[in-house]
Design a protein around this motif. Sequence first.
Motif, PDB file in Angstrom:
ATOM      1  N   HIS A 263     -92.711  45.802  25.427  1.00 13.67           N
ATOM      2  CA  HIS A 263     -93.008  47.043  26.138  1.00 13.67           C
ATOM      3  C   HIS A 263     -92.255  47.027  27.458  1.00 13.67           C
ATOM      4  O   HIS A 263     -91.799  45.982  27.912  1.00 13.67           O
TER       5      HIS A 263
ATOM      6  N   HIS B 179     -91.518  47.158  31.569  1.00 15.53           N
ATOM      7  CA  HIS B 179     -92.186  46.490  32.695  1.00 15.53           C
ATOM      8  C   HIS B 179     -91.576  46.868  34.042  1.00 15.53           C
ATOM      9  O   HIS B 179     -91.532  46.046  34.954  1.00 15.53           O
TER      10      HIS B 179
ATOM     11  N   HIS C 239     -96.896  35.633  31.743  1.00  7.52           N
ATOM     12  CA  HIS C 239     -95.628  35.711  31.018  1.00  7.52           C
ATOM     13  C   HIS C 239     -95.075  34.330  30.673  1.00  7.52           C
ATOM     14  O   HIS C 239     -95.330  33.350  31.366  1.00  7.52           O
TER      15      HIS C 239
ATOM     16  N   HIS D 198    -100.610  39.081  35.590  1.00  8.09           N
ATOM     17  CA  HIS D 198    -101.236  40.327  36.036  1.00  8.09           C
ATOM     18  C   HIS D 198    -102.400  40.731  35.165  1.00  8.09           C
ATOM     19  O   HIS D 198    -102.616  40.162  34.097  1.00  8.09           O
TER      20      HIS D 198
HETATM   21 CU1  C2O Z   1     -97.604  42.852  28.277  1.00  2.48          CU
HETATM   22 CU2  C2O Z   1     -96.453  41.706  31.911  1.00  2.48          CU
HETATM   23  O1  C2O Z   1     -97.054  42.293  30.086  1.00  2.48           O
END
Ligand code: C2O
Length: 536
Positions: free
Chosen positions: A190, A192, A468, A518
């Motif tokens: 997705h 960012h 991440h 996050h």
């Molecule tokens: Cu699905 Cu930093 O995210």
Amino acid sequence: MRRRAFLSGALGAAIAALYARTPYAQGDSHAMPMQPDASGMAGMQHDTMPAHAPLAAADALQAGAPLPALRTLANESREPGHFRATLVARPVARPLLPGQPDTLFWQYDAGAADPDRGKPVIGPLIDVHEGDTVEIRFVNNLSQPSTVHWHGLPVPPDQDGNPSDPVAPGAERTYRFTLPAGSAGTYWYHPHPHRMTAEQVFRGLAGPIVVRAADDPLASWPERHLFVSDLKLATDGTIAPNSMLDWMNGREGQFALVNGARRPRIDVTRDERWRVWNGCSARYLLLAFDDGRPFAQVGTDGGLLGAPREGVTLLLLAPGERAELIVRANAHASDAKLMAAQYDRRKMAMMGGSLPPDAAFALADVRFGPGAATPDAAASPELPARLRSIVPLGPARARKSVVFSEAMDMKAMHQPGASARAMPRGMHFLVNGATYDPGRVTLTSRRGEVEAWSIENRADMDHPFHMHGTQFQIVARERAGMRVEEPLLAWRDTVNVEPGETVWIATVQRDAGDRMFHCHILEHEDLGMMGTLRVT
Ligand code: C2O
Ligand code: CU
Ligand code: CU
């Protein structure tokens, strides 16, 4: 509790005043429009911002069609061990509401040559194997900067679509990474970009990734993919902008779609392996069948569990989370609804306190039992007792502490225009006492060093923590001084943290560089509930 004061006081009154003046007041008790204002938002797209049309009815989209199959991103490479493709992010108009103009989504597809453009708005499935080198050319045909983030995958930091690496409108870049052994699992991708993630996702930009292992013990199982996304649609066919409450609680539209379809029909004629994604901005999915029938959980975000968990009747997927399930056909025909059961994530109310939890609703209608094509349900494969071995991470060489909190700045909220911007002023969602600053490093870790992180939620609503670049293990959960060791050893990249709860995880980063962590309620992320982890 600062939030309670804030809600029952100034904001409550401000919202009530705003609310009374809008057409939403009649149709949707949760929605209040925020007028976009480009002055603070570089590249904000105005032509797609709807006027004040009320929300479409909850049954405005047709239900009951067979579950659409996800499209698959074709591999343009002939080389073994190499996956090469193009992903284009662009506006695409799709007919959705009868008698209304087409709905303008932003979606990922393979570009002009994509033969599947009629398929779900969900981005094409990237279906790859451990050991593959993946090379994806990303073309940004939006009018805002964007990135592609490979949620959950252990890709190098400079290939992970960080907000610090935007791809400008009209520009392109190639993301390159190699999938290591042990990375098989269920992931997604997705955008960012800083402060534009929520909008880009709610307009349709998100897609699934499956990484397969050569020795997958469930390789012979029939597989089904359920990618759940959220849609908030106005009567004129436009995608509604975020309301004040959407920013505060995280956006939830009137539709939760599975593979882009409202309440589709699924026929389970053999035992199946399901992969389920929660790709919603903020909606929690407490998965259950309405008749309480059990299923088995065999995997989490980062792949298979050590052994199947049988007899599961409720499974919570916070925004961003995934799971692998075994759903059995049974010998006799029966029907059940796949539900999002009631879950109270303690959303804030307008005039103080919390909103009542949303009612349960059906995600899909499932027909179980042997079908005509496969008369013998016993033909289903055997579920192995052991799936793989997961070794606990440890011992931890360093400790890190993350604290989620909320704070409301009354002054900022009372400035003229505070609630008339694309992002509200004065609403702060904090990590370790501060909102995200691209120039600041929140925490520092050493490459290869196992760390114990505590993630503490001092706010009043649930916040899903996501990190991440790696998969972590939950070690324990602590509430009111009571520490409970986590019974399930599993690889995850997202974990829900309830108010007053502290979740302990074990984690290690393999590459040097900057990683984001996050809240995965995307509105909170955009409002700054995010930090940078510098790995040295
Ligand atoms: Cu699905 Cu930093 O995210
Ligand atoms: Cu991520
Ligand atoms: Cu949050």
